[in-house]
Design an enzyme around this catalytic site. Sequence first.
Site, PDB file in Angstrom:
ATOM      1  N   ARG A  50       0.835  -1.213   0.000  1.00 19.57           N
ATOM      2  CA  ARG A  50       0.000   0.000   0.000  1.00 19.57           C
ATOM      3  C   ARG A  50       0.869   1.263   0.000  1.00 19.57           C
ATOM      4  NH1 ARG A  50      -4.598   0.469   4.469  1.00 19.57           N
ATOM      5  NH2 ARG A  50      -2.810   1.026   5.761  1.00 19.57           N
ATOM      6  N   LYS A 149      -2.667   7.003   1.344  1.00 21.34           N
ATOM      7  CA  LYS A 149      -2.365   7.307   2.752  1.00 21.34           C
ATOM      8  C   LYS A 149      -1.256   8.361   2.731  1.00 21.34           C
ATOM      9  CE  LYS A 149      -2.169   4.611   7.022  1.00 21.34           C
ATOM     10  NZ  LYS A 149      -3.144   5.350   7.780  1.00 21.34           N
ATOM     11  N   GLU A 182     -16.106   6.338   6.199  1.00 26.20           N
ATOM     12  CA  GLU A 182     -15.298   5.604   7.184  1.00 26.20           C
ATOM     13  C   GLU A 182     -15.229   6.445   8.452  1.00 26.20           C
ATOM     14  OE1 GLU A 182     -11.166   5.221   6.021  1.00 26.20           O
ATOM     15  OE2 GLU A 182     -11.089   7.246   5.206  1.00 26.20           O
TER      16      GLU A 182
END
Length: 288
Positions: A50, A149, A182
């Site tokens: 990721r 991220k 989220e």
Amino acid sequence: MKIYLNGDLVEEQDAKISVFDHGLLYGDGVFEGTRIYNGRVAFLDEHVDRLFESAKVLDLTIGMTKEEIKDATIETCKANGLKDGYIRHLVTRGIGTLGLNPYLCKQASVIIIAADIQLYPAELYENGLKIITAGTIRNLPEALNPRVKSLNYLNNVMAKIEAINAGVMECLMLNSQGYVAEASGDNVFVVKGNKLITPPSWCGGLEGITRNKVMELAANIGLEVSETVMTRYEIWTADEVFLTGTAAEVISVIELDKRIIGDGKPGEITKKLIEAYRQFVNNNGVEI
Ligand code: PXG
């Protein structure tokens, strides 16, 4: 504490980066948060994958291979004698000029911090978490996609401020259309009967590594698992709600905006998944 900084393990007080680093000037960079359980790094491949994917979206060249990052991670854990803890990987754009142009930054900075972790109090796993709905909506996937991220976490910080000022520790974030995205640092799940649902990441969430494992564990115990677009209707009418994340693991949500969810205590399915997840992470991972 020893910090990995651009190829060296240095003492914490020597772990410094330039004020001209675009990570600081523009939040230009990416990060990961990973856990160590029982002398093993959990989901190391997934986190490194990721990290590289986030970097790719930003056209950020890390300057190390995935294997090199993994080796450096293990080395950093070893140097700090950690058996349980938390790893923060940071890749910043590196030193540049006082201008946006990232291509003037010659080399990315790679930082790995392996430290203790601050967890939610054990009591909250027993009794559940109260959360609010943040007024701050989640970043638009068409703009800075929440799947990246990135070091620019202000969207989440703004939401977290609302939560803390409301006297709770987490919050639900909706997207610009009012659908559930989220939480500020966790993914969200709803249990209804034998069904377990969570929003697809295109609704504006990070594709959580904990989330993906929990979906697998839930299917293993016979739940019907799906990614489903949801509004707060699904939360208000849920049997159980829980959050997942590297730091939080699996944690029950018992109130949203002072409204009781289900019967106001952690449900049986949530408890099973808390246990199954703990079992998994304590028995898997890359040995340090
Ligand atoms: N959504 C967001 C916005 C996150 O930042 C998650 C979901 C859960 O993803 P993972 O892959 O961890 O299951 C995150 C992850 C912290 C902290 O210090 C936050 C995260 C991870 C580690 C530490 O608050 N967030």
